[in-house]
Write a protein that holds these residues in place. Structure first.
Motif, PDB file in Angstrom:
ATOM      1  N   GLN A 178       0.826  -1.211   0.000  1.00 23.90           N
ATOM      2  CA  GLN A 178       0.000   0.000   0.000  1.00 23.90           C
ATOM      3  C   GLN A 178       0.863   1.266   0.000  1.00 23.90           C
ATOM      4  O   GLN A 178       0.582   2.221  -0.725  1.00 23.90           O
ATOM      5  CB  GLN A 178      -0.920  -0.001   1.216  1.00 23.90           C
ATOM      6  CG  GLN A 178      -1.965  -1.102   1.217  1.00 23.90           C
ATOM      7  CD  GLN A 178      -2.671  -1.224   2.553  1.00 23.90           C
ATOM      8  OE1 GLN A 178      -2.650  -0.311   3.358  1.00 23.90           O
ATOM      9  NE2 GLN A 178      -3.281  -2.384   2.805  1.00 23.90           N
ATOM     10  N   VAL A 179       1.939   1.244   0.808  1.00 24.79           N
ATOM     11  CA  VAL A 179       2.809   2.423   0.890  1.00 24.79           C
ATOM     12  C   VAL A 179       3.448   2.723  -0.459  1.00 24.79           C
ATOM     13  O   VAL A 179       3.522   3.886  -0.883  1.00 24.79           O
ATOM     14  CB  VAL A 179       3.894   2.200   1.968  1.00 24.79           C
ATOM     15  CG1 VAL A 179       4.956   3.287   1.898  1.00 24.79           C
ATOM     16  CG2 VAL A 179       3.267   2.167   3.363  1.00 24.79           C
ATOM     17  N   PHE A 180       3.894   1.679  -1.165  1.00 29.68           N
ATOM     18  CA  PHE A 180       4.658   1.894  -2.394  1.00 29.68           C
ATOM     19  C   PHE A 180       3.823   1.758  -3.669  1.00 29.68           C
ATOM     20  O   PHE A 180       4.365   1.901  -4.769  1.00 29.68           O
ATOM     21  CB  PHE A 180       5.842   0.912  -2.440  1.00 29.68           C
ATOM     22  CG  PHE A 180       6.950   1.286  -1.503  1.00 29.68           C
ATOM     23  CD1 PHE A 180       7.806   2.336  -1.808  1.00 29.68           C
ATOM     24  CD2 PHE A 180       7.125   0.605  -0.302  1.00 29.68           C
ATOM     25  CE1 PHE A 180       8.830   2.695  -0.946  1.00 29.68           C
ATOM     26  CE2 PHE A 180       8.142   0.959   0.572  1.00 29.68           C
ATOM     27  CZ  PHE A 180       8.999   2.010   0.250  1.00 29.68           C
ATOM     28  N   GLU A 181       2.520   1.515  -3.535  1.00 33.94           N
ATOM     29  CA  GLU A 181       1.678   1.348  -4.720  1.00 33.94           C
ATOM     30  C   GLU A 181       1.770   2.532  -5.676  1.00 33.94           C
ATOM     31  O   GLU A 181       1.874   2.337  -6.903  1.00 33.94           O
ATOM     32  CB  GLU A 181       0.229   1.098  -4.293  1.00 33.94           C
ATOM     33  CG  GLU A 181      -0.748   0.925  -5.452  1.00 33.94           C
ATOM     34  CD  GLU A 181      -0.459  -0.324  -6.286  1.00 33.94           C
ATOM     35  OE1 GLU A 181      -0.847  -0.329  -7.471  1.00 33.94           O
ATOM     36  OE2 GLU A 181       0.153  -1.266  -5.751  1.00 33.94           O
ATOM     37  N   PRO A 182       1.748   3.793  -5.186  1.00 36.24           N
ATOM     38  CA  PRO A 182       1.827   4.909  -6.141  1.00 36.24           C
ATOM     39  C   PRO A 182       3.138   4.946  -6.918  1.00 36.24           C
ATOM     40  O   PRO A 182       3.159   5.407  -8.072  1.00 36.24           O
ATOM     41  CB  PRO A 182       1.688   6.146  -5.240  1.00 36.24           C
ATOM     42  CG  PRO A 182       1.010   5.655  -4.001  1.00 36.24           C
ATOM     43  CD  PRO A 182       1.525   4.258  -3.801  1.00 36.24           C
ATOM     44  N   LEU A 186       6.859   0.633  11.097  1.00 40.08           N
ATOM     45  CA  LEU A 186       7.537   1.859  10.680  1.00 40.08           C
ATOM     46  C   LEU A 186       8.408   1.542   9.472  1.00 40.08           C
ATOM     47  O   LEU A 186       9.062   0.490   9.420  1.00 40.08           O
ATOM     48  CB  LEU A 186       8.430   2.418  11.794  1.00 40.08           C
ATOM     49  CG  LEU A 186       7.779   2.945  13.073  1.00 40.08           C
ATOM     50  CD1 LEU A 186       8.862   3.491  14.009  1.00 40.08           C
ATOM     51  CD2 LEU A 186       6.752   4.017  12.767  1.00 40.08           C
ATOM     52  N   LEU A 187       8.425   2.466   8.520  1.00 44.84           N
ATOM     53  CA  LEU A 187       9.340   2.386   7.381  1.00 44.84           C
ATOM     54  C   LEU A 187      10.438   3.418   7.608  1.00 44.84           C
ATOM     55  O   LEU A 187      10.153   4.601   7.822  1.00 44.84           O
ATOM     56  CB  LEU A 187       8.590   2.674   6.077  1.00 44.84           C
ATOM     57  CG  LEU A 187       9.436   2.620   4.802  1.00 44.84           C
ATOM     58  CD1 LEU A 187       9.900   1.186   4.526  1.00 44.84           C
ATOM     59  CD2 LEU A 187       8.653   3.179   3.613  1.00 44.84           C
ATOM     60  N   ALA A 221      15.655   8.101   9.111  1.00 44.79           N
ATOM     61  CA  ALA A 221      14.459   8.921   8.909  1.00 44.79           C
ATOM     62  C   ALA A 221      13.224   8.041   8.944  1.00 44.79           C
ATOM     63  O   ALA A 221      13.224   6.917   8.427  1.00 44.79           O
ATOM     64  CB  ALA A 221      14.547   9.652   7.577  1.00 44.79           C
ATOM     65  N   VAL A 222      12.154   8.538   9.566  1.00 40.57           N
ATOM     66  CA  VAL A 222      10.874   7.829   9.586  1.00 40.57           C
ATOM     67  C   VAL A 222      10.119   8.234   8.325  1.00 40.57           C
ATOM     68  O   VAL A 222       9.687   9.380   8.173  1.00 40.57           O
ATOM     69  CB  VAL A 222      10.061   8.168  10.844  1.00 40.57           C
ATOM     70  CG1 VAL A 222       8.731   7.427  10.826  1.00 40.57           C
ATOM     71  CG2 VAL A 222      10.848   7.822  12.103  1.00 40.57           C
ATOM     72  N   LEU A 223       9.956   7.295   7.392  1.00 38.67           N
ATOM     73  CA  LEU A 223       9.385   7.588   6.079  1.00 38.67           C
ATOM     74  C   LEU A 223       7.892   7.305   6.009  1.00 38.67           C
ATOM     75  O   LEU A 223       7.179   7.914   5.207  1.00 38.67           O
ATOM     76  CB  LEU A 223      10.111   6.763   5.011  1.00 38.67           C
ATOM     77  CG  LEU A 223      11.643   6.926   4.991  1.00 38.67           C
ATOM     78  CD1 LEU A 223      12.264   5.948   4.008  1.00 38.67           C
ATOM     79  CD2 LEU A 223      12.024   8.362   4.644  1.00 38.67           C
ATOM     80  N   ALA A 224       7.418   6.366   6.816  1.00 36.62           N
ATOM     81  CA  ALA A 224       5.989   6.047   6.876  1.00 36.62           C
ATOM     82  C   ALA A 224       5.741   5.297   8.179  1.00 36.62           C
ATOM     83  O   ALA A 224       6.652   4.677   8.731  1.00 36.62           O
ATOM     84  CB  ALA A 224       5.560   5.197   5.676  1.00 36.62           C
ATOM     85  N   ALA A 225       4.490   5.387   8.648  1.00 32.14           N
ATOM     86  CA  ALA A 225       4.166   4.748   9.929  1.00 32.14           C
ATOM     87  C   ALA A 225       2.728   4.261   9.928  1.00 32.14           C
ATOM     88  O   ALA A 225       1.839   4.909   9.360  1.00 32.14           O
ATOM     89  CB  ALA A 225       4.379   5.732  11.078  1.00 32.14           C
TER      90      ALA A 225
END
Length: 343
Positions: free
Chosen positions: A13-17, A91-92, A80-84
């Motif tokens: 979901q995070v990387f779908e775009p 956490l990414l 760095a926190v890129l997504a959560a």
């Protein structure tokens, strides 16, 4: 659904775009003494990221995010926190690589440079400290950590029955340790600032002025100034002759004085505080390593116990108030006691 499946769904979901249809392949990135797990993922563009899996019923990601923001204000090198996804405990993070200080320091000629960088980063964190932002490393928390030693190391690991005499010795020595620890100046404390949590991250850049990359900071508190220093130089995983250790610590002390941190003006007094803080940490670490073995099945930590015991004995023999603890260790480890005359 297994957590690895939940994690892969979240990454899709995070990387779908950016990468439609991409399916993550998870590779274990590091071991951890907690319930957290870390995975490295390679993206279609050949770059990598780190994913933290922190089961929310056992771990909380919010302190990681909070402390990361605080420490980045000090301009030290953190992931760095890129997504959560706090609800699921994911956490990414950016990837700081896989070269730890511990691996780099096997070439002992690197020590002066790497530890100079570690000292600079530690000073930057301490100079950014503000009271009331992080939880207090107070007497209750320090005392709970000390209790790990009798509970897990003596009782569970060594099978010792603690009698009234031993209990009295522990209470008296623990009170002396806490009195010293609590009178020290207070700063932000990483709590595990050592060679496994410091990363060799390459050449300085405009974004990050120097090594080390710093990991595992989520348990940071506001507490005694010497705590992280003794974590660094009385490291459970690598040790140094005391003359080299003294050199590293003196360089930190000189830097701290120049920076205006409230360290002792006399190095002898400062080193005493450093050693007494070390005794607290070493007792705690022995308890934690025993708990990791007997509760969590992580027996590999037992191999590092002798090094921690060596630090503990060295300090306990040096200071009169701590010698009863050295004698207690003699008894529980069934060591022969040297008998001699005193004059």
């Amino acid at each position: 659904m297994p957590r690895t499946a939940l994690l892969r769904n979240w990454l899709r979901q995070v990387f779908e775009p950016t990468f439609p249809g991409w399916d993550a392949r998870l590779e274990a990135a590091s071991a951890d003494a907690s319930f957290r797990r870390y995975f490295r993922v390679e993206l279609p563009d050949r770059t990598t990221r780190i994913v933290m899996d922190a089961p929310p019923e056992k771990e909380d990601c919010r302190p990681f995010i909070k402390v990361a923001a605080l420490f980045r204000e000090a301009e030290v090198h953190l992931p760095a926190v890129l997504a959560a996804d706090l609800e699921q405990g994911f956490l990414l993070l950016s990837d700081l690589g896989n070269s730890t200080y511990l691996s780099a320091l096997q070439d002992r000629s690197t020590a002066a440079r790497l530890y100079a960088d570690a000292n600079r980063a530690l000073l930057a964190i301490q100079l950014a400290s503000r009271p009331g932002v992080l939880s207090e490393y107070d007497g209750d928390l320090l005392g709970r950590e000390l209790a790990l030693f009798p509970d897990w190391y003596l009782r569970r690991h060594l099978g010792v029955t603690i009698d009234k005499g031993m209990q009295s010795t522990l209470q008296t020595v623990f009170a002396a340790i806490l009195a010293n620890n609590l009178q020290q100046p207070r700063v932000y404390v990483h709590r595990d600032y050592h060679s496994r949590n410091l990363m060799l991250v390459g050449e300085p850049s405009p974004a990050f002025p120097s090594n080390p990359g710093i990991l595992d900071f989520q348990d940071a508190v506001y507490g005694p100034l010497t705590y992280d220093l003794v974590s660094l130089y009385r490291d459970a995983y690598i040790d140094w002759p005391e003359d080299r250790e003294l050199d590293f610590v003196i360089r930190y002390w000189e830097g701290a004085r120049q920076a205006g941190l409230p360290v002792q003006a006399d190095f002898h007094d400062f080193y005493r505080d450093y050693e007494w803080m070390g005794v607290q940490r070493q007792l705690k670490v022995l308890g934690i390593f025993a708990r990791l073995c007997h509760r969590d099945g992580k027996e590999n930590y037992l191999a590092d116990m002798p090094r921690v015991l060596g630090y503990l004995r060295r300090s306990c023999e040096r200071y009169r108030e701590l010698r009863p603890l050295a004698r207690l260790l003699d008894v529980v480890e069934k060591r022969p006691v040297d008998v001699g005359y005193s004059f």
